[in-house]
Enzyme design. Structure first.
Site, PDB file in Angstrom:
ATOM      1  CE1 TYR A  53      15.604  14.239  56.715  1.00  0.00           C
ATOM      2  CE2 TYR A  53      14.390  16.280  56.346  1.00  0.00           C
ATOM      3  CZ  TYR A  53      14.667  14.967  56.011  1.00  0.00           C
ATOM      4  OH  TYR A  53      13.989  14.363  54.968  1.00  0.00           O
ATOM      5  NE  ARG A  56      13.924  10.659  62.442  1.00  0.00           N
ATOM      6  CZ  ARG A  56      12.815  11.165  62.986  1.00  0.00           C
ATOM      7  NH1 ARG A  56      12.118  12.097  62.382  1.00  0.00           N
ATOM      8  NH2 ARG A  56      12.391  10.728  64.154  1.00  0.00           N
ATOM      9  CD  GLN A  86      16.837   1.732  49.403  1.00  0.00           C
ATOM     10  OE1 GLN A  86      15.759   2.180  49.052  1.00  0.00           O
ATOM     11  NE2 GLN A  86      17.011   0.471  49.727  1.00  0.00           N
ATOM     12  CG  ASN A  87      19.638   2.669  55.846  1.00  0.00           C
ATOM     13  OD1 ASN A  87      18.544   2.691  55.288  1.00  0.00           O
ATOM     14  ND2 ASN A  87      20.111   1.621  56.473  1.00  0.00           N
ATOM     15  CB  VAL A  88      20.103   9.590  55.648  1.00  0.00           C
ATOM     16  CG1 VAL A  88      19.460   9.646  54.261  1.00  0.00           C
ATOM     17  CG2 VAL A  88      19.026   9.556  56.730  1.00  0.00           C
ATOM     18  CG  ASP A  89      21.971   4.791  59.526  1.00  0.00           C
ATOM     19  OD1 ASP A  89      23.042   4.308  59.103  1.00  0.00           O
ATOM     20  OD2 ASP A  89      20.904   4.130  59.542  1.00  0.00           O
ATOM     21  CG  HIS A 104      17.730   7.648  49.409  1.00  0.00           C
ATOM     22  ND1 HIS A 104      16.846   6.677  49.820  1.00  0.00           N
ATOM     23  CD2 HIS A 104      17.716   7.609  48.046  1.00  0.00           C
ATOM     24  CE1 HIS A 104      16.329   6.066  48.750  1.00  0.00           C
ATOM     25  NE2 HIS A 104      16.851   6.605  47.669  1.00  0.00           N
ATOM     26  CB  THR A 176      15.435  -2.115  51.142  1.00  0.00           C
ATOM     27  OG1 THR A 176      14.628  -1.310  50.257  1.00  0.00           O
ATOM     28  CG2 THR A 176      16.192  -3.155  50.341  1.00  0.00           C
ATOM     29  CB  SER A 177       9.779  -2.060  51.552  1.00  0.00           C
ATOM     30  OG  SER A 177       9.982  -0.725  51.145  1.00  0.00           O
TER      31      SER A 177
HETATM   32  P1  OAD Z   1      11.082   0.600  54.372  1.00  0.00           P
HETATM   33  O1  OAD Z   1      10.590   1.096  55.681  1.00  0.00           O
HETATM   34  O2  OAD Z   1      10.237   0.819  53.171  1.00  0.00           O
HETATM   35  O3  OAD Z   1      11.355  -0.967  54.464  1.00  0.00           O
HETATM   36  C1  OAD Z   1      12.042  -1.517  55.561  1.00  0.00           C
HETATM   37  C2  OAD Z   1      12.226  -3.002  55.335  1.00  0.00           C
HETATM   38  O4  OAD Z   1      12.990  -3.483  56.448  1.00  0.00           O
HETATM   39  C3  OAD Z   1      10.925  -3.814  55.299  1.00  0.00           C
HETATM   40  O5  OAD Z   1      10.948  -4.729  54.202  1.00  0.00           O
HETATM   41  C4  OAD Z   1      10.930  -4.557  56.647  1.00  0.00           C
HETATM   42  O6  OAD Z   1      10.312  -5.850  56.580  1.00  0.00           O
HETATM   43  C5  OAD Z   1      12.430  -4.701  56.888  1.00  0.00           C
HETATM   44  N1  OAD Z   1      12.816  -4.897  58.302  1.00  0.00           N
HETATM   45  C6  OAD Z   1      12.165  -4.537  59.431  1.00  0.00           C
HETATM   46  N2  OAD Z   1      12.857  -4.916  60.530  1.00  0.00           N
HETATM   47  C7  OAD Z   1      13.995  -5.519  60.084  1.00  0.00           C
HETATM   48  C8  OAD Z   1      15.131  -6.117  60.718  1.00  0.00           C
HETATM   49  N3  OAD Z   1      15.252  -6.172  62.043  1.00  0.00           N
HETATM   50  N4  OAD Z   1      16.109  -6.640  59.938  1.00  0.00           N
HETATM   51  C9  OAD Z   1      16.005  -6.593  58.572  1.00  0.00           C
HETATM   52  N5  OAD Z   1      14.965  -6.040  57.924  1.00  0.00           N
HETATM   53  C10 OAD Z   1      13.965  -5.511  58.653  1.00  0.00           C
HETATM   54  O7  OAD Z   1      12.551   1.231  54.178  1.00  0.00           O
HETATM   55  P2  OAD Z   1      13.440   1.396  52.873  1.00  0.00           P
HETATM   56  O8  OAD Z   1      13.167   0.308  51.890  1.00  0.00           O
HETATM   57  O9  OAD Z   1      14.830   1.608  53.302  1.00  0.00           O
HETATM   58  O10 OAD Z   1      13.958   7.654  51.542  1.00  0.00           O
HETATM   59  O11 OAD Z   1      12.882   2.759  52.291  1.00  0.00           O
HETATM   60  C11 OAD Z   1      13.481   3.326  51.167  1.00  0.00           C
HETATM   61  C12 OAD Z   1      13.456   4.835  51.234  1.00  0.00           C
HETATM   62  O12 OAD Z   1      12.125   5.291  51.489  1.00  0.00           O
HETATM   63  C13 OAD Z   1      14.259   5.434  52.363  1.00  0.00           C
HETATM   64  O13 OAD Z   1      15.615   5.576  52.040  1.00  0.00           O
HETATM   65  C14 OAD Z   1      13.603   6.755  52.594  1.00  0.00           C
HETATM   66  C15 OAD Z   1      12.163   6.306  52.524  1.00  0.00           C
HETATM   67  O14 OAD Z   1      11.213   7.225  52.207  1.00  0.00           O
HETATM   68  C16 OAD Z   1      13.965   8.986  51.758  1.00  0.00           C
HETATM   69  O15 OAD Z   1      13.667   9.512  52.811  1.00  0.00           O
HETATM   70  C17 OAD Z   1      14.362   9.775  50.555  1.00  0.00           C
END
Ligand code: OAD
Length: 233
Positions: A53, A56, A86-89, A104, A176-177
């Site tokens: 962290y 980060r 969901q972002n911590v930034d 988160h 978000t995925s």
């Molecule tokens: P992911 O890494 O799972 O998903 C990121 C998403 O962003 C994917 O669907 C990509 O296609 C998309 N992406 C990539 N580049 C992009 C761009 N330039 N513009 C828009 N989208 C883009 O991340 P999260 O879904 O946020 O939790 O993950 C959820 C949680 O899992 C996080 O908060 C974190 C992680 O483990 C913790 O650490 C507790």
């Protein structure tokens, strides 16, 4: 004013230069989730977690909000905007958004490892001293830990996020995925008849019968297209 609710994930900050988690080359390619983002990982090796962290935070201090963050902040002129992230930034806040709910946790904050959700023990680190060392203590005398919701921990802000989602007039999901619950389940609370937009350059796993409009672009270009669509909604 119409209520616009925005759910963001790591892709929102990708164009600022922060890695996503599950894309190839993402953070979970380099680190094991169970080592750095679980209570068990923390119990096993607090030094590794503390350093993860610290890295980060240094990374965050070196980047800036992208155009997508800025455009979202500007929408406050015409809409009641609530961001659930969901972002911590802190890039939404630095871009000027006023209503940001972190599901988160927050990277620049640290807390007690004994009672992490107690507001009395949550502190914000100053940008000039963003690092934590083993031995640094919270106000209750316990080791300072990151103010991050790890896998396996409760998500205290989920109820507020559910309520916001249920009151939306327009819903937009960015970068978000939709892999991580309970955040991914928020779409089930969006009222019927409320249009849902998804901004993501890639196809996303969509576990709902609800229809949505996919703007298949990155966050900044996608936000521009979304704003054009809002004009004719
Ligand atoms: P992911 O890494 O799972 O998903 C990121 C998403 O962003 C994917 O669907 C990509 O296609 C998309 N992406 C990539 N580049 C992009 C761009 N330039 N513009 C828009 N989208 C883009 O991340 P999260 O879904 O946020 O939790 O993950 C959820 C949680 O899992 C996080 O908060 C974190 C992680 O483990 C913790 O650490 C507790």
């Amino acid at each position: 004013m119409k209520r616009l609710v925005v759910l963001t994930g790591a892709g929102m900050s990708a164009e600022s230069g922060i890695s996503t988690f599950r894309d190839s080359g993402g953070l979970w390619d380099t680190y094991r989730v169970e080592d750095v983002a679980t209570p068990e990982g923390w119990a096993r090796d607090p030094q590794l977690v503390t350093e993860f962290y610290n890295i980060r935070r240094r990374e965050l201090l070196n980047v800036r909000p992208c155009r997508g963050h800025e455009l979202l902040a500007q929408l406050e002129q015409d809409y009641e905007v609530n961001i659930i992230t969901q972002n911590v930034d802190n890039l939404h806040e630095r871009a000027g958004s006023h209503h940001v709910l972190h599901l988160h946790g927050e990277l620049m904050k640290v807390t007690s490892s004994r009672d992490p959700d107690n507001p009395r023990y949550i502190e914000t680190l100053p940008p000039e001293r963003p690092e934590v060392k083993l031995g640094d203590r919270a106000k209750d005398g316990s080791q300072l830990r990151p103010f991050i919701v790890w896998f396996g921990e409760a998500v205290p802000n989920i109820e507020r996020a559910t309520k916001l989602s249920a009151e939306a007039d327009i819903y937009v999901i960015i970068g978000t995925s939709l892999n991580v619950y309970p955040a991914a389940g928020l779409i089930h609370y969006v009222p019927e008849g409320c249009p849902i937009y998804l901004i993501d350059p890639k196809p996303v796993q969509w576990n709902s019968i609800r229809s949505f409009t996919h703007i298949q672009k990155g966050a900044s270009e996608g936000m521009k297209e979304f704003i054009e669509k809002l004009k004719i909604l």
